[in-house]
Design a protein around this motif. Structure first.
Motif, short mmCIF file in Angstrom:
data_model
loop_
_atom_site.label_atom_id
_atom_site.label_comp_id
_atom_site.label_asym_id
_atom_site.label_seq_id
_atom_site.Cartn_x
_atom_site.Cartn_y
_atom_site.Cartn_z
N LYS A 86 -5.30 7.02 4.11
CA LYS A 86 -4.38 6.72 3.00
C LYS A 86 -2.97 6.46 3.54
N THR B 83 -4.24 9.01 -3.13
CA THR B 83 -3.71 7.64 -3.10
C THR B 83 -2.62 7.48 -2.04
N GLY B 84 -2.09 8.62 -1.54
CA GLY B 84 -1.03 8.52 -0.55
C GLY B 84 -0.61 9.88 -0.04
N ALA C 131 0.83 -1.22 0.00
CA ALA C 131 0.00 0.00 0.00
C ALA C 131 0.86 1.26 0.00
N GLU D 247 -1.51 8.30 -9.42
CA GLU D 247 -1.16 8.63 -8.04
C GLU D 247 -1.50 10.10 -7.77
N THR D 248 -2.24 10.36 -6.71
CA THR D 248 -2.50 11.72 -6.25
C THR D 248 -1.94 11.82 -4.84
N HIS E 110 -7.25 17.20 -11.73
CA HIS E 110 -7.37 15.76 -11.54
C HIS E 110 -8.21 15.14 -12.65
N SER F 167 2.19 3.06 -7.36
CA SER F 167 1.61 2.21 -8.39
C SER F 167 1.77 2.90 -9.74
N LYS G 111 3.54 7.37 1.89
CA LYS G 111 4.36 6.73 0.85
C LYS G 111 5.82 7.17 0.90
N PRO H 95 -9.54 12.20 -4.52
CA PRO H 95 -9.32 10.75 -4.27
C PRO H 95 -7.82 10.49 -4.07
#
Length: 470
Positions: A281, A256-257, A94, A229-230, A222, A98, A284, A254
């Motif tokens: 989230k 992602t990290g 996670a 990836e956001t 966006h 990605s 990262k 939305p």
């Protein structure tokens, strides 16, 4: 980084590890200390309550109470829950980027002004283009990376990203303050597709505070870019404000990290423990120094070990493997094995190897508490400065003087001190400590784990020689 929290929790860990049995009294005392440590670290109150409740529930469970060493079992519970709090419950994958899509994979950077988005964009571009990091059990491979700035409001924002891109060796896509952010985004995406880039990182505008116009703009970007990836970039030193900002961005985008910047300047660490809990989230990356290589992938379990004073030896070894010249290391090992004396030429070579590993502060913080205390009396900037001073002394010597330190009498020492710009006393101190280090090397050469462990006492002298403690 997180010094206050680490000091408090490592003391708690040391105390409870020694408990032969757990009672309601000493368990409550331990939980009280943990609660105070977290609150002093500026962790948000709901997060503290949730964490302490989970630890208490498991502390009174059969696994801990029935253990032969309940103190150590309880330390394991604290470590496990701290790991989960920082995202370990989401699984190791996670926290990894990605990029599995048809190139270019777009990464959108979001956050307030001053959080460090532009510098982090450059650091992340460098990290991706280096290609020497491990994800999903394999090296990432070098990526062809381009960066673009859609910040048309802040003076010199676009030029700042251009400068950073040149420094890290990635492509900068030109944009102009007269353009609309959505036009910049479309144009950059088209350019990245036509020139076959693997990754496009888009730096966006921030504000000093959250406002509706900023949120609408980044939502629009966006939708134009459809990023894989956001990443929400937040300043660790904001404390509780970081949590409120994270909540607002999490509601609008939305995500992602999360990338937590300036963690090296945050002695409390509350944001590191709270942001993931609030956004849901994973963290990262964390910024661990101002240098452009000062970005590290975040590993919840390893960070939990560091916070509890256990160190992060795995990351330290990975950092060494990435930067150390294996041939040079083998050459030194062969020299020691043959019985040749460890001299100042060897020591200078070792300092050069240490410098390759990056910021000294981030290296020291990965050591377990008992070693880090000896070395960590200096802040990272001071440690790096002292390392340069030691290197200056060595470089002011002739190769013959480094090979035969016994030649260094008063007149030579004065010349060396003048050349290095330091007092003669500093030259003498380095030479005295070097002699002690030679003794440690002799012990290691004679073999035997017990002798080597005794020689580890000389680690303090090694730290001092490198300038990490005085």
């Amino acid at each position: 980084m997180l010094e206050n929290l680490t000091q408090r929790l490592s003391r708690v860990v040391k105390t409870i590890r020694g408990e032969a049995r757990l009672t309601e009294t000493n368990t409550q005392e331990m939980l009280r200390e943990v609660r105070l440590a977290l609150l002093e670290a500026d962790v948000s109150l709901p997060v503290v309550r949730d964490f302490v409740a989970k630890v208490k529930e498991k502390a009174l469970g059969e696994e801990v109470v029935g253990s032969l060493s309940p103190g150590q079992a309880l330390v394991g519970v604290v470590h496990q829950e701290l790991t989960a709090l920082m995202g370990g419950d989401l699984g190791p994958e996670a926290s990894e980027l990605s990029l599995a899509m048809q190139p270019p994979a777009v990464i959108l950077m979001a956050g307030l002004q001053g959080a460090g988005k532009t510098t982090t964009t450059g650091k992340l571009a460098r990290w991706l283009s280096a290609g020497d990091h491990v994800q999903y059990g394999r090296k990432t491979g070098k990526k062809k990376v381009a960066v673009v700035s859609a910040d048309v409001y802040r003076p010199a924002a676009i030029e700042q990203l251009k400068t950073v891109a040149v420094q890290v060796g990635v492509e900068w896509i030109a944009s102009d303050a007269s353009q609309k952010p959505e036009d910049i985004a479309r144009s950059a995406l088209d350019y990245a597709k036509r020139h076959h880039f693997d990754v496009l990182i888009v730096d966006t505008a921030g504000r000093l505070g959250i406002d509706e116009a900023m949120m609408q703009e980044i939502k629009m970007l966006h939708s134009v870019l459809n990023p894989i990836e956001t990443l929400f970039v937040v300043d660790a030193m904001q404390g509780q404000d970081a949590v409120n900002t994270a909540r607002a961005f999490g509601d609008a985008l939305p995500l992602t990290g999360v990338v937590l910047t300036k963690l090296d300047g945050d002695a409390r660490g509350g944001a590191a423990l709270s942001v993931r809990h609030v956004t849901g989230k994973p963290l990262k990356f964390v910024g661990v120094s101002e240098k452009l290589d000062g970005l590290e992938p975040f590993h919840a379990e390893r960070m939990a070990q560091r916070v509890l004073g256990m160190g992060d030896i795995v990351s330290l070894v990975e950092q060494a493997q990435k930067n150390i010249d294996v041939a040079e290391a083998q050459k030194l090992a062969a020299k020691m094995k043959s019985g040749d004396k460890f001299d100042l030429n060897d020591f200078r070579d070792q300092l050069a190897q240490v410098k390759k590993m990056g910021d000294m502060g981030s290296l020291l913080e990965k050591l377990p508490a008992q070693f880090a205390q000896a070395a960590g009396q200096l802040q990272s900037g001071q440690a790096d400065k002292q390392l340069r001073r030691t290197e200056g002394i060595l470089n002011s010597m002739t190769p013959q003087e480094r090979a035969k330190p016994e030649l260094l009498k008063a007149s030579r020492k004065r010349r060396i001190a003048t050349g290095a710009g330091v007092p003669v006393q500093e030259v003498n101190r380095m030479l005295n400590q070097f002699e002690q280090m030679q003794g440690m090397m002799k012990q290691m050469k004679k073999g035997g784990m017990a002798k080597m462990m005794r020689a580890m006492g000389g680690m303090k002298n090694l730290a001092k020689l490198g300038g990490f403690g005085r």
